[in-house]
Write a protein that holds these residues in place. Structure first.
Motif, PDB file in Angstrom:
ATOM      1  N   SER A 125      -7.287  35.402  18.529  1.00 46.04           N
ATOM      2  CA  SER A 125      -7.732  34.505  17.457  1.00 46.04           C
ATOM      3  C   SER A 125      -8.686  33.438  17.974  1.00 46.04           C
ATOM      4  O   SER A 125      -9.714  33.146  17.343  1.00 46.04           O
ATOM      5  N   LEU A 126      -8.348  32.835  19.116  1.00 47.60           N
ATOM      6  CA  LEU A 126      -9.220  31.812  19.693  1.00 47.60           C
ATOM      7  C   LEU A 126     -10.550  32.422  20.125  1.00 47.60           C
ATOM      8  O   LEU A 126     -11.625  31.872  19.859  1.00 47.60           O
ATOM      9  N   ALA A 127     -10.494  33.569  20.789  1.00 48.89           N
ATOM     10  CA  ALA A 127     -11.722  34.229  21.233  1.00 48.89           C
ATOM     11  C   ALA A 127     -12.610  34.563  20.042  1.00 48.89           C
ATOM     12  O   ALA A 127     -13.843  34.396  20.095  1.00 48.89           O
ATOM     13  N   LEU A 128     -12.016  35.023  18.951  1.00 50.05           N
ATOM     14  CA  LEU A 128     -12.779  35.378  17.765  1.00 50.05           C
ATOM     15  C   LEU A 128     -13.456  34.144  17.166  1.00 50.05           C
ATOM     16  O   LEU A 128     -14.635  34.192  16.786  1.00 50.05           O
ATOM     17  N   ALA A 129     -12.731  33.031  17.106  1.00 54.48           N
ATOM     18  CA  ALA A 129     -13.306  31.803  16.562  1.00 54.48           C
ATOM     19  C   ALA A 129     -14.486  31.334  17.402  1.00 54.48           C
ATOM     20  O   ALA A 129     -15.516  30.904  16.865  1.00 54.48           O
ATOM     21  N   CYS A 145      -0.967  31.115  11.164  1.00 54.64           N
ATOM     22  CA  CYS A 145      -1.381  30.325  12.320  1.00 54.64           C
ATOM     23  C   CYS A 145      -2.438  31.043  13.144  1.00 54.64           C
ATOM     24  O   CYS A 145      -3.128  30.408  13.948  1.00 54.64           O
ATOM     25  N   ARG A 146      -2.559  32.370  12.968  1.00 59.73           N
ATOM     26  CA  ARG A 146      -3.493  33.172  13.764  1.00 59.73           C
ATOM     27  C   ARG A 146      -4.179  34.215  12.884  1.00 59.73           C
ATOM     28  O   ARG A 146      -3.810  34.380  11.733  1.00 59.73           O
ATOM     29  N   SER A 147      -5.137  34.936  13.476  1.00 60.26           N
ATOM     30  CA  SER A 147      -5.963  35.884  12.727  1.00 60.26           C
ATOM     31  C   SER A 147      -5.517  37.330  12.907  1.00 60.26           C
ATOM     32  O   SER A 147      -6.305  38.248  12.672  1.00 60.26           O
ATOM     33  N   ASN A 148      -4.274  37.557  13.290  1.00 62.82           N
ATOM     34  CA  ASN A 148      -3.816  38.918  13.570  1.00 62.82           C
ATOM     35  C   ASN A 148      -2.679  39.374  12.679  1.00 62.82           C
ATOM     36  O   ASN A 148      -2.091  40.425  12.925  1.00 62.82           O
ATOM     37  N   VAL A 149      -2.372  38.614  11.634  1.00 60.81           N
ATOM     38  CA  VAL A 149      -1.186  38.911  10.831  1.00 60.81           C
ATOM     39  C   VAL A 149      -1.568  39.091   9.373  1.00 60.81           C
ATOM     40  O   VAL A 149      -2.247  38.247   8.793  1.00 60.81           O
ATOM     41  N   GLY A 150      -1.120  40.198   8.796  1.00 64.97           N
ATOM     42  CA  GLY A 150      -1.229  40.383   7.366  1.00 64.97           C
ATOM     43  C   GLY A 150      -2.296  41.383   6.969  1.00 64.97           C
ATOM     44  O   GLY A 150      -3.335  41.524   7.609  1.00 64.97           O
ATOM     45  N   PRO A 156      -3.468  42.205  18.993  1.00 61.88           N
ATOM     46  CA  PRO A 156      -4.791  41.574  18.914  1.00 61.88           C
ATOM     47  C   PRO A 156      -5.327  41.581  17.479  1.00 61.88           C
ATOM     48  O   PRO A 156      -5.091  42.536  16.725  1.00 61.88           O
ATOM     49  N   ALA A 157      -6.049  40.541  17.109  1.00 63.87           N
ATOM     50  CA  ALA A 157      -6.650  40.462  15.780  1.00 63.87           C
ATOM     51  C   ALA A 157      -7.585  41.654  15.561  1.00 63.87           C
ATOM     52  O   ALA A 157      -8.361  42.004  16.448  1.00 63.87           O
ATOM     53  N   PRO A 158      -7.517  42.293  14.401  1.00 64.77           N
ATOM     54  CA  PRO A 158      -8.328  43.498  14.178  1.00 64.77           C
ATOM     55  C   PRO A 158      -9.822  43.260  14.312  1.00 64.77           C
ATOM     56  O   PRO A 158     -10.532  44.102  14.877  1.00 64.77           O
ATOM     57  N   GLU A 159     -10.317  42.143  13.833  1.00 62.72           N
ATOM     58  CA  GLU A 159     -11.754  41.889  13.953  1.00 62.72           C
ATOM     59  C   GLU A 159     -12.147  41.702  15.415  1.00 62.72           C
ATOM     60  O   GLU A 159     -13.225  42.136  15.838  1.00 62.72           O
ATOM     61  N   TRP A 160     -11.271  41.067  16.210  1.00 67.10           N
ATOM     62  CA  TRP A 160     -11.584  40.897  17.625  1.00 67.10           C
ATOM     63  C   TRP A 160     -11.642  42.238  18.334  1.00 67.10           C
ATOM     64  O   TRP A 160     -12.510  42.472  19.181  1.00 67.10           O
ATOM     65  N   MET A 161     -10.750  43.158  17.974  1.00 65.56           N
ATOM     66  CA  MET A 161     -10.794  44.494  18.563  1.00 65.56           C
ATOM     67  C   MET A 161     -12.111  45.188  18.240  1.00 65.56           C
ATOM     68  O   MET A 161     -12.696  45.879  19.076  1.00 65.56           O
ATOM     69  N   ALA A 162     -12.601  45.004  17.019  1.00 66.88           N
ATOM     70  CA  ALA A 162     -13.878  45.610  16.645  1.00 66.88           C
ATOM     71  C   ALA A 162     -15.026  45.001  17.439  1.00 66.88           C
ATOM     72  O   ALA A 162     -15.918  45.721  17.906  1.00 66.88           O
ATOM     73  N   VAL A 163     -15.018  43.689  17.616  1.00 69.32           N
ATOM     74  CA  VAL A 163     -16.061  43.007  18.395  1.00 69.32           C
ATOM     75  C   VAL A 163     -16.100  43.558  19.819  1.00 69.32           C
ATOM     76  O   VAL A 163     -17.172  43.852  20.364  1.00 69.32           O
ATOM     77  N   VAL A 164     -14.929  43.709  20.427  1.00 65.44           N
ATOM     78  CA  VAL A 164     -14.855  44.202  21.804  1.00 65.44           C
ATOM     79  C   VAL A 164     -15.330  45.647  21.887  1.00 65.44           C
ATOM     80  O   VAL A 164     -16.132  46.001  22.755  1.00 65.44           O
ATOM     81  N   GLU A 165     -14.863  46.485  20.987  1.00 61.25           N
ATOM     82  CA  GLU A 165     -15.213  47.904  21.066  1.00 61.25           C
ATOM     83  C   GLU A 165     -16.670  48.171  20.726  1.00 61.25           C
ATOM     84  O   GLU A 165     -17.235  49.184  21.136  1.00 61.25           O
ATOM     85  N   GLY A 224     -18.916  46.377  21.946  1.00 59.81           N
ATOM     86  CA  GLY A 224     -19.623  45.899  23.122  1.00 59.81           C
ATOM     87  C   GLY A 224     -20.227  44.520  22.983  1.00 59.81           C
ATOM     88  O   GLY A 224     -21.038  44.104  23.821  1.00 59.81           O
ATOM     89  N   LYS A 225     -19.798  43.754  21.973  1.00 58.96           N
ATOM     90  CA  LYS A 225     -20.357  42.425  21.753  1.00 58.96           C
ATOM     91  C   LYS A 225     -19.651  41.362  22.584  1.00 58.96           C
ATOM     92  O   LYS A 225     -20.122  40.227  22.679  1.00 58.96           O
ATOM     93  N   ALA A 226     -18.508  41.702  23.154  1.00 61.91           N
ATOM     94  CA  ALA A 226     -17.745  40.793  24.005  1.00 61.91           C
ATOM     95  C   ALA A 226     -16.877  41.651  24.919  1.00 61.91           C
ATOM     96  O   ALA A 226     -16.783  42.867  24.744  1.00 61.91           O
ATOM     97  N   GLU A 227     -16.221  40.991  25.886  1.00 67.63           N
ATOM     98  CA  GLU A 227     -15.368  41.709  26.825  1.00 67.63           C
ATOM     99  C   GLU A 227     -13.926  41.253  26.694  1.00 67.63           C
ATOM    100  O   GLU A 227     -13.653  40.097  26.369  1.00 67.63           O
ATOM    101  N   ARG A 228     -13.024  42.184  26.976  1.00 66.85           N
ATOM    102  CA  ARG A 228     -11.593  41.883  26.991  1.00 66.85           C
ATOM    103  C   ARG A 228     -11.058  42.307  28.355  1.00 66.85           C
ATOM    104  O   ARG A 228     -11.152  43.470  28.730  1.00 66.85           O
ATOM    105  N   VAL A 229     -10.512  41.345  29.105  1.00 65.94           N
ATOM    106  CA  VAL A 229     -10.049  41.582  30.467  1.00 65.94           C
ATOM    107  C   VAL A 229      -8.552  41.293  30.537  1.00 65.94           C
ATOM    108  O   VAL A 229      -8.070  40.321  29.939  1.00 65.94           O
ATOM    109  N   ILE A 230      -7.818  42.125  31.255  1.00 68.67           N
ATOM    110  CA  ILE A 230      -6.392  41.888  31.493  1.00 68.67           C
ATOM    111  C   ILE A 230      -6.185  41.632  32.983  1.00 68.67           C
ATOM    112  O   ILE A 230      -6.610  42.434  33.821  1.00 68.67           O
ATOM    113  N   VAL A 231      -5.576  40.504  33.321  1.00 69.02           N
ATOM    114  CA  VAL A 231      -5.322  40.099  34.702  1.00 69.02           C
ATOM    115  C   VAL A 231      -3.826  40.176  34.963  1.00 69.02           C
ATOM    116  O   VAL A 231      -3.012  39.749  34.128  1.00 69.02           O
TER     117      VAL A 231
END
Length: 343
Positions: A224-228, A177-182, A275-284, A286-293
């Motif tokens: 997963s949604l952010a990555l898509a 169902c998501r991009s963070n498993v397997g 978090p999905a591994p590819e999304w972590m790579a995108v954030v690190e 510097g191609k996108a931001e990850r914010v915790i509120v």
């Protein structure tokens, strides 16, 4: 449409295939079977039919009193459910297995498998396992389910599905169902399908908001949604920001593998946020931001329109962050509250 296959084993330092060597050949074989399957015109024909039946692509844009902020009420991304379920059918597996955290995705998996004639076993998260109406509906659709193990051991339904699949990959297929498993190729396959959601979002956005924007704020749990969405843009003029909110305040961050994929994990003794591994790579990169509120901050903000829609906690957090971007043209994606695991 064609399905573009991403064959990368690693996304920067994340991803990989962290399972016993005896099982890695099964993963490689599964990826080869997947590539051949999605190149078959008949697979694409049936996939297009499934999308017509099950996909809601009604992105609704609402301007707010803050002239720089537009809300986008967005549906759920079910593309990876459809694609991976059809893959089970195409490869003639005896059964599909899946771990589900929300009532709506459990029913979606069961409906799709019933449509395809694919036997299904679901591992239900503890938070939804006791919903009698859900269990009755799953039974009516012919789905087998385990409503016990997530309450007795760890509340990680995807983990049990992955363990069952990796032990018998020739007989079973897995619905992600998501991009963070397997381990590879499961995260790749899920993302290959789910990125169409981002493309539909961009089409709607460019049609409805042609006057410009330079920030897209997306609520996030697994990324997963952010990555898509990010895959549909990859535009340096448009900054994508994912926003997370935890009702749990004692999580610590670790580098670890989860169901065979290496990523960052936020956890305590009872909760794993992965978090999905590819999304972590995108954030690190510097191609996108990850914010915790923070929870208190998120629940005290919220545009009245969003409150009326009973949106998710992460959507309230996304709104909170969006309202702080006063000098930007912001599109804030909000999603409905779902019944199931908050994390």
């Amino acid at each position: 449409m064609l399905i573009e296959c991403d064959s990368r084993l690693w996304f920067g330092k994340y991803g990989g295939c962290f399972i016993a060597d005896a099982f890695t050949l099964g993963c490689d074989r599964y990826y080869d079977e997947y590539r051949k399957a999605v190149a078959d015109p008949e697979f694409i024909r049936v996939y297009e039919q499934l999308k017509k039946q099950f996909v809601d692509d009604s992105f609704r844009f609402v301007a707010t009193e803050k002239g720089n902020l537009t809300l986008c009420f967005a549906p759920e991304n079910v593309y990876s459910i459809l694609g991976t379920a059809l893959l089970v059918k195409k490869l003639n597996k005896k059964k599909a297995v899946s771990g589900v955290r929300y009532a709506d995705e459990a029913i979606c998996c069961a409906r799709v498998c019933a449509e395809l004639g694919v036997p299904l076993k679901l591992y239900l998260a503890h938070d939804i396992a006791g919903i009698s109406s859900l269990r009755t509906r799953l039974a009516s659709l012919g789905a087998e389910y385990d409503a016990e193990i997530c309450g007795e051991l760890f509340n990680l339904p995807e983990m049990y599905a992955f363990q069952e699949w990796v032990a018998s990959p020739d007989e079973l297929g897995i619905i992600n169902c998501r991009s963070n498993v397997g381990a590879f190729p499961q995260v790749n396959i899920a993302t290959d399908f789910s990125k169409e959601y981002g493309e539909k979002f961009r089409e709607s956005l460019e049609k409805e908001c042609a006057d410009g924007y330079n920030r897209i704020v997306v609520p996030s749990i697994s990324g997963s949604l952010a990555l898509a969405v990010w895959k549909a843009f990859e535009d340096p003029a448009v900054r994508l920001i994912s926003v997370e909110c935890d009702p749990v305040d004692d999580l610590t961050e670790e580098l670890d593998s989860y169901c065979g994929t290496f990523t960052k994990v936020m956890r305590n003794r009872f909760v794993d946020r992965v978090p999905a591994p590819e999304w972590m790579a995108v954030v690190e990169e510097g191609k996108a931001e990850r914010v915790i509120v923070g929870f208190d901050q998120a629940t005290k903000t919220a545009d009245p329109r969003a409150i009326a829609e009973t949106v998710s906690l992460q959507s309230l957090a996304a709104l909170c962050h969006s309202e702080s971007l006063k000098n930007e043209k912001v599109i804030c994606v909000v999603r409905g509250m779902r019944w199931g695991v908050e994390l």
